[in-house]
Structures are given as structure tokens and as C-alpha cells.
Write a protein that holds these residues in place. Structure first.
Motif, PDB file in Angstrom:
ATOM      1  N   GLU A 433     -24.330  26.148  16.842  1.00 40.36           N
ATOM      2  CA  GLU A 433     -25.595  26.093  16.041  1.00 40.36           C
ATOM      3  C   GLU A 433     -25.967  27.255  15.728  1.00 40.36           C
ATOM      4  OE1 GLU A 433     -30.195  26.170  17.689  1.00 40.36           O
ATOM      5  OE2 GLU A 433     -28.968  25.130  18.884  1.00 40.36           O
ATOM      6  N   PRO A 434     -25.820  28.672  16.422  1.00 39.65           N
ATOM      7  CA  PRO A 434     -26.098  29.825  15.070  1.00 39.65           C
ATOM      8  C   PRO A 434     -25.542  29.824  14.143  1.00 39.65           C
ATOM      9  CG  PRO A 434     -24.851  30.543  17.408  1.00 39.65           C
ATOM     10  CD  PRO A 434     -24.663  28.774  17.826  1.00 39.65           C
ATOM     11  N   GLY A 435     -24.036  29.200  13.519  1.00 41.10           N
ATOM     12  CA  GLY A 435     -23.659  28.401  12.878  1.00 41.10           C
ATOM     13  C   GLY A 435     -24.360  28.492  11.615  1.00 41.10           C
ATOM     14  N   VAL A 436     -25.367  27.427  11.836  1.00 38.80           N
ATOM     15  CA  VAL A 436     -26.433  26.842  10.340  1.00 38.80           C
ATOM     16  C   VAL A 436     -27.047  27.984  10.043  1.00 38.80           C
ATOM     17  CG1 VAL A 436     -28.300  25.413  10.500  1.00 38.80           C
ATOM     18  CG2 VAL A 436     -26.349  24.872  12.021  1.00 38.80           C
ATOM     19  N   ALA A 437     -27.752  28.770  10.960  1.00 33.51           N
ATOM     20  CA  ALA A 437     -28.534  29.827   9.952  1.00 33.51           C
ATOM     21  C   ALA A 437     -27.646  30.559   9.748  1.00 33.51           C
ATOM     22  CB  ALA A 437     -29.373  30.503  11.936  1.00 33.51           C
ATOM     23  N   LEU A 438     -26.368  31.077  10.264  1.00 32.61           N
ATOM     24  CA  LEU A 438     -25.442  31.961   9.412  1.00 32.61           C
ATOM     25  C   LEU A 438     -25.649  31.809   7.750  1.00 32.61           C
ATOM     26  CD1 LEU A 438     -23.113  32.904  12.154  1.00 32.61           C
ATOM     27  CD2 LEU A 438     -24.967  34.489  10.816  1.00 32.61           C
ATOM     28  N   ALA A 439     -25.383  29.946   8.058  1.00 28.81           N
ATOM     29  CA  ALA A 439     -25.109  29.301   6.217  1.00 28.81           C
ATOM     30  C   ALA A 439     -25.851  29.724   5.392  1.00 28.81           C
ATOM     31  CB  ALA A 439     -24.716  28.180   6.756  1.00 28.81           C
ATOM     32  N   PHE A 440     -27.512  29.932   5.909  1.00 31.20           N
ATOM     33  CA  PHE A 440     -29.046  29.467   5.113  1.00 31.20           C
ATOM     34  C   PHE A 440     -29.001  30.481   4.793  1.00 31.20           C
ATOM     35  CE2 PHE A 440     -30.247  25.085   7.224  1.00 31.20           C
ATOM     36  CZ  PHE A 440     -30.498  24.854   6.450  1.00 31.20           C
ATOM     37  N   ALA A 441     -28.297  31.675   5.606  1.00 32.80           N
ATOM     38  CA  ALA A 441     -28.626  33.201   5.055  1.00 32.80           C
ATOM     39  C   ALA A 441     -27.826  33.158   3.635  1.00 32.80           C
ATOM     40  CB  ALA A 441     -28.398  34.184   6.645  1.00 32.80           C
ATOM     41  N   ASP A 442     -25.861  32.899   4.255  1.00 33.07           N
ATOM     42  CA  ASP A 442     -25.337  32.752   3.083  1.00 33.07           C
ATOM     43  C   ASP A 442     -25.812  32.584   1.872  1.00 33.07           C
ATOM     44  OD1 ASP A 442     -23.437  33.818   5.000  1.00 33.07           O
ATOM     45  OD2 ASP A 442     -22.422  31.873   5.975  1.00 33.07           O
ATOM     46  N   THR A 443     -26.856  31.332   1.789  1.00 33.09           N
ATOM     47  CA  THR A 443     -27.528  30.685   0.605  1.00 33.09           C
ATOM     48  C   THR A 443     -28.517  31.623   0.116  1.00 33.09           C
ATOM     49  OG1 THR A 443     -26.829  28.017   1.850  1.00 33.09           O
ATOM     50  CG2 THR A 443     -27.780  28.347  -0.230  1.00 33.09           C
ATOM     51  N   PHE A 444     -29.049  31.980   0.884  1.00 39.13           N
ATOM     52  CA  PHE A 444     -29.555  33.177   0.782  1.00 39.13           C
ATOM     53  C   PHE A 444     -29.862  34.195  -0.053  1.00 39.13           C
ATOM     54  CE2 PHE A 444     -32.936  30.844   3.251  1.00 39.13           C
ATOM     55  CZ  PHE A 444     -34.417  30.542   2.537  1.00 39.13           C
ATOM     56  N   TRP A 445     -28.203  34.664   0.009  1.00 38.61           N
ATOM     57  CA  TRP A 445     -27.612  36.006  -1.017  1.00 38.61           C
ATOM     58  C   TRP A 445     -27.763  35.278  -2.286  1.00 38.61           C
ATOM     59  CZ3 TRP A 445     -27.993  40.622  -0.056  1.00 38.61           C
ATOM     60  CH2 TRP A 445     -27.546  40.931   1.459  1.00 38.61           C
ATOM     61  N   TRP A 446     -27.677  33.720  -3.121  1.00 35.85           N
ATOM     62  CA  TRP A 446     -27.455  33.238  -4.485  1.00 35.85           C
ATOM     63  C   TRP A 446     -28.385  33.564  -4.493  1.00 35.85           C
ATOM     64  CZ3 TRP A 446     -23.050  31.793  -6.914  1.00 35.85           C
ATOM     65  CH2 TRP A 446     -21.936  32.005  -6.404  1.00 35.85           C
ATOM     66  N   THR A 447     -30.341  33.072  -3.685  1.00 28.25           N
ATOM     67  CA  THR A 447     -30.886  33.482  -4.165  1.00 28.25           C
ATOM     68  C   THR A 447     -31.911  34.949  -5.099  1.00 28.25           C
ATOM     69  OG1 THR A 447     -32.638  33.878  -2.589  1.00 28.25           O
ATOM     70  CG2 THR A 447     -32.302  31.196  -3.612  1.00 28.25           C
ATOM     71  N   LEU A 448     -31.131  35.643  -4.130  1.00 26.71           N
ATOM     72  CA  LEU A 448     -31.200  37.492  -4.153  1.00 26.71           C
ATOM     73  C   LEU A 448     -30.175  37.415  -5.805  1.00 26.71           C
ATOM     74  CD1 LEU A 448     -30.487  39.353  -0.880  1.00 26.71           C
ATOM     75  CD2 LEU A 448     -32.636  38.714  -2.849  1.00 26.71           C
ATOM     76  N   GLY A 449     -29.080  37.023  -5.556  1.00 24.33           N
ATOM     77  CA  GLY A 449     -28.970  36.795  -6.979  1.00 24.33           C
ATOM     78  C   GLY A 449     -29.187  36.034  -8.302  1.00 24.33           C
ATOM     79  N   PHE A 450     -29.625  35.238  -8.705  1.00 20.91           N
ATOM     80  CA  PHE A 450     -30.943  34.858  -9.282  1.00 20.91           C
ATOM     81  C   PHE A 450     -31.626  35.610  -9.913  1.00 20.91           C
ATOM     82  CE2 PHE A 450     -30.538  30.109  -7.731  1.00 20.91           C
ATOM     83  CZ  PHE A 450     -29.339  30.375  -8.037  1.00 20.91           C
ATOM     84  N   CYS A 451     -31.998  36.580  -8.803  1.00 20.17           N
ATOM     85  CA  CYS A 451     -33.123  37.478  -9.190  1.00 20.17           C
ATOM     86  C   CYS A 451     -32.326  38.811 -10.174  1.00 20.17           C
ATOM     87  CB  CYS A 451     -34.209  38.330  -8.212  1.00 20.17           C
ATOM     88  SG  CYS A 451     -34.977  36.837  -6.570  1.00 20.17           S
ATOM     89  N   LEU A 452     -31.560  38.946  -9.692  1.00 19.99           N
ATOM     90  CA  LEU A 452     -30.548  40.366 -10.411  1.00 19.99           C
ATOM     91  C   LEU A 452     -30.661  39.680 -12.241  1.00 19.99           C
ATOM     92  CD1 LEU A 452     -27.827  41.486  -8.142  1.00 19.99           C
ATOM     93  CD2 LEU A 452     -30.247  42.071  -8.637  1.00 19.99           C
ATOM     94  N   VAL A 453     -30.010  38.500 -11.988  1.00 24.06           N
ATOM     95  CA  VAL A 453     -30.052  37.716 -13.454  1.00 24.06           C
ATOM     96  C   VAL A 453     -31.167  37.772 -13.683  1.00 24.06           C
ATOM     97  CG1 VAL A 453     -29.299  35.344 -14.786  1.00 24.06           C
ATOM     98  CG2 VAL A 453     -28.469  36.471 -12.663  1.00 24.06           C
ATOM     99  N   ALA A 454     -33.030  37.085 -13.309  1.00 21.98           N
ATOM    100  CA  ALA A 454     -33.525  37.276 -13.895  1.00 21.98           C
ATOM    101  C   ALA A 454     -34.040  38.349 -14.994  1.00 21.98           C
ATOM    102  CB  ALA A 454     -34.453  37.033 -12.783  1.00 21.98           C
ATOM    103  N   VAL A 455     -33.334  39.983 -14.000  1.00 19.17           N
ATOM    104  CA  VAL A 455     -34.138  41.152 -14.126  1.00 19.17           C
ATOM    105  C   VAL A 455     -33.334  41.520 -15.782  1.00 19.17           C
ATOM    106  CG1 VAL A 455     -33.270  43.898 -14.439  1.00 19.17           C
ATOM    107  CG2 VAL A 455     -34.318  42.049 -12.045  1.00 19.17           C
TER     108      VAL A 455
END
Length: 472
Positions: A433-455
């Protein structure tokens, strides 16, 4: 020759409200139906693969409609096209409510998507034309918050409907909204003549661009649904999409007439920088709105209704951001507003990269509020500088291009995040079960990457406020 008006009067507000009502209806319906996917699967006895086409078919129809909106407006006029799109959307909604099988529902969602895909670009072009260059920034900041609110309100409305009524009401709810919007448009939206009745339709472009975009999104969607990279649907979608899009680029640059989407627009300042910012905005808004409800339901065990309530702060933040932009868009440089917005989105996303520590609800609410404020600060300044720099005759084409990019950013961004999430869930599966939350956390790092590209794109936006341009 009289100067263009500078004050937001009642006439403009009425027209903008009517036009944004259509956009609200179309975007709200997409999220309402998403909440009911599980209910629809049970009703029709459909598999997961079959039921996902209820969403995919609508999205692909939107991608087919958006590129053609500029030519349709030029050919038939803006108000007539907008009302026709509302009628088509309502016809699709009526048929969806009467669907007798999963196959019929998917076909009727295509009809609904064709109408829904036309509403945002045509409505924005009409608002821009009605407002003029000196009012466009402030009016866009008022009405532009609606597309940001509908993904937040949709889950709540959908959950409420399914709590008291059967699934057809997910579609019946559109009928009163659409009928009122069409009648009000006849009363408050000024008719405008077609701009180019004799302009030929770009048939070759239509055979390359919309199918290419649709094929690319289809391939990514199939990959996100668990298909192997080497499977036929994924390969056909990705390879076919890239080939068709490359063919369109060659065609559009060589064509002597007016292509479906004029790629030369992207070489003009500030259109190119604005376009890149809108792509990332689409990926950020729709990508996060895909991840957040899934995390709340899968990672925290919330109901769809409760997950929708937890997303409300982001909608509140978007409203606050739009108020800030409304008061500053003519006095603050677009680059400053957009970079501030991107920074706030990034700040509001950081918490979701740390989901392994199970953040508290108040912290989630605060992060979504900050993220929403940032979202509300990007769209209006970007669209304002584009629409205010375009001749009236080019507004439908520019709106078509911008909406295609926003939709493309959202659909491709969501599909990419779905693929990443699936791979991370598989990788984290041994943790339980903790792995589910960690998998979502890993994916949200990519949304931060989108922000860097937007800059990168945002730094190319104008450094001077619109008022300073007007005074020189």
C-alpha cells in the motif's frame, strides 16, 4: 475613426457570459462523465478497455473539431457557428442519454465531442472581437477562470447526480444549459458576417492534422491503459501520428493558400512564446486533474464526491488568481504575471512529490489553493497579448491554433502521465500500500518538470505592460 472602448460595460459582460456558458457546459460534461465511468461500465456490462472509449472517443472528436474551427467561422460567421456547435453538442447529449449499448454510447460521444470541440475556440474569438485590444486582457481574466473551475466542479456535480438519479442524467443535465445559452446568444451576441466565404477548405491539411493528433493521443492512451510498447494499437497510433503530423508540417509550410492551422503564426512574436506557455498550461491543468482525483480515491480511499470536494480549493485559488490578473493585466508585464503563475503552480505541486509521508488535509488544501492561484494567472495574460496583437480577421484562426495547442498539451500530457504512473505503480508494487502513494509522488515530479519547461517559453513573453506599449 473612433478609439476602441476601454471600459468593461454591461453589453460586453452579457456577451462574454453567454459565450463562456457554452465552454463551461462542454468542459463540465467531460469531468462529469469521468466520475460516472464505473457506473456506465456496470450498466452496459463493459470491460475496462471498452469503457475507456467513452472518454477517448469524446477527446478524439474534440481534437478533430478544434483545427477546423477557424475555417468554419470564416465561412459561416462566428455567432452562427457557435449556436450550431451548441445544437450539435445538445444532439449528442440527447443521444447519449438514450444510448442502448456501449457501442452506441461511444458513437454518440463522438457527435457530442464534435460540438464541444468547437465551443471554446469560437467563443474565445467572439469575445476577443467584441472586447477589442484595450479590454481583452480584463475580460479574458474574468471569463478565463471558467475552464479552470469546471474540472473542479465536475466531480462534485457528477457525484451528486449519481447519488440521486440514474446515469442518463449525466447527459440530460446539458439540455437546459445549452438551450438557455443558444437563446441568450441570439439576444446578446452580435452577429458577424463571414470573413472569407470563398476561401477554400484545406482538405489535405484536414486529412493530415486532426487524424495525426488523434492517432498520437490514441497511441499514448493505449500505452497508458497497459498495452505493450510493441503492440499493434500503440505502434499504429504513435508511428502513424508522427508520420501524419510530419506530413502536415511539410504541407502547411509549402501551401500557398491558408492552411488549416497556419504554422507561420508560431514564428511571430509573441504568438510562439504564448503558444508554448499554453501547451504547458494544458498539460499542467489536465494532467494534474487526472492524477489528483486518482490519488485521492486510490491512495487515500476517498469517494468520488469527497475527492471532488477536496479539489475545491484549487478552483477557489483560480478565482483569486483571475481577480489579481483582472486588476493588474494592463499594468504589469505579461512575462511577470506568467512567471509568477508558473512559480505558484510549482510551489503548490511540491507537496505531491512527497506523498510517502501522507500529508495532512489542511496542507493539501493550502497547496491546492496556491496551485489554483498560479493557474488563474497564466491563461488571461497569454491570450490577451495574442488576441490584442492580431487583426480581427485572423482572430478565429489564432483562437483555433491556441485551443488546439492547449487541448494537445492537456491530452498528450495526461496520456504521458498515465504511462508514467502505470510504470511507477508496477515498480513500487513490492512495497504494498505505501508503494501506491510513492508511485503517485514519482509521477508528480514530472508535473514539476512541465513547469520548468514552461519557464523557458515564458521568458520570451513581452517585458513591458500593455499600458506602456499604448503610451509609446
Amino acid at each position: 475613426m473612433t478609439d476602441p472602448p476601454t471600459e468593461i460595460d454591461a453589453r460586453l459582460l452579457r456577451a462574454a457570459f453567454v459565450l463562456v456558458l457554452g465552454t463551461f457546459m462542454a468542459t463540465l460534461d467531460a469531468t462529469i462523465v469521468n466520475v460516472g465511468i464505473d457506473t456506465l461500465a456496470q450498466e452496459f456490462g463493459a470491460t475496462v478497455t471498452e469503457i475507456q472509449w467513452v472518454t477517448t472517443a469524446y477527446l478524439l472528436a474534440v481534437l478533430l473539431a478544434v483545427p477546423s474551427s477557424g475555417w468554419i467561422v470564416d465561412r459561416f460567421g462566428g455567432r452562427r457557428t457557435w449556436i450550431g456547435a451548441v445544437i450539435l453538442f445538445l444532439a449528442g447529449s440527447l443521444l447519449c442519454a438514450l444510448a442502448w449499448s456501449i457501442e452506441s454510447l461511444i458513437v454518440f460521444r463522438v457527435i457530442q465531442g464534435l460540438g464541444g470541440g468547437l465551443l471554446p475556440p469560437v467563443g474565445q474569438a467572439l469575445v476577443a472581437r467584441e472586447a477589442g485590444p484595450k479590454r481583452i486582457g480584463r475580460i479574458i481574466s474574468i471569463v478565463g477562470v471558467v475552464p479552470l473551475l469546471s474540472p473542479v466542479i465536475g466531480p462534485i456535480v457528477g457525484g451528486s447526480i449519481l447519488g440521486v438519479a440514474d446515469w442518463p442524467w449525466l447527459f440530460w443535465v446539458n439540455l437546459p444549459i445549452g438551450i438557455v445559452a443558444a437563446l441568450l446568444a441570439l439576444r446578446f451576441v452580435a452577429p458577424n458576417p463571414p470573413a472569407a466565404q470563398g476561401a477554400p477548405f484545406d482538405v489535405r491539411g484536414a486529412a493530415l492534422l486532426p487524424p495525426g493528433v488523434a492517432a498520437l493521443v490514441f497511441g499514448l492512451t493505449e500505452l497508458g491503459n497497459g498495452r505493450a510498447v510493441g503492440s499493434a494499437p500503440v505502434l499504429l497510433g504513435l508511428v502513424g501520428g508522427v508520420v501524419l503530423l510530419a506530413g502536415y508540417v511539410v504541407h502547411a509550410l509549402r501551401m500557398r493558400g491558408v492552411p488549416l492551422i497556419d504554422l507561420r503564426l508560431f514564428t511571430r512574436s509573441p504568438f510562439g512564446a504564448a503558444a508554448s506557455a499554453l501547451i504547458i498550461l494544458g498539460a499542467s491543468v489536465y494532467g494534474a486533474m487526472f492524477l489528483l482525483p486518482l490519488y485521492f480515491q486510490i491512495g487515500r480511499g476517498l469517494t468520488p464526491f469527497a475527492a471532488g470536494l477536496l479539489l475545491v480549493p484549487q478552483g477557489v485559488g483560480a478565482a483569486i488568481g483571475s481577480i489579481v490578473v483582472n486588476r493588474t493585466v494592463d499594468r504589469v508585464a505579461p512575462r511577470t504575471l506568467v512567471l509568477t503563475g508558473i512559480g505558484l503552480i510549482a510551489l503548490g505541486t511540491v507537496l505531491f512529490t512527497q506523498l510517502g509521508s501522507v500529508p495532512s488535509d489542511p496542507l493539501i488544501v493550502a497547496s491546492l489553493l496556491v496551485r489554483g492561484i498560479g493557474l488563474g494567472m497564466i491563461g488571461a495574460p497569454v491570450m490577451s497579448i495574442v488576441y490584442s496583437s492580431m487583426p480581427h480577421a485572423q482572430l478565429p484562426r489564432a483562437s483555433s491554433a491556441l485551443n488546439l495547442l492547449n487541448t494537445l498539451g492537456g491530452s498528450v500530457g495526461t496520456a504521458v502521465l498515465a504511462v508514467i504512473l502505470q510504470s511507477r505503480l508496477a515498480a513500487r508494487a513490492p512495497l504494498g500500500e505505501p508503494g501506491v502513494a510513492l508511485a503517485f509522488a514519482d509521477t508528480f515530479w514530472w508535473t514539476l518538470g512541465f513547469c520548468l519547461v514552461a519557464v523557458v517559453g515564458a521568458t520570451r513573453l513581452p517585458r513591458r505592460a500593455p499600458a506602456e506599449h499604448a503610451s509609446t
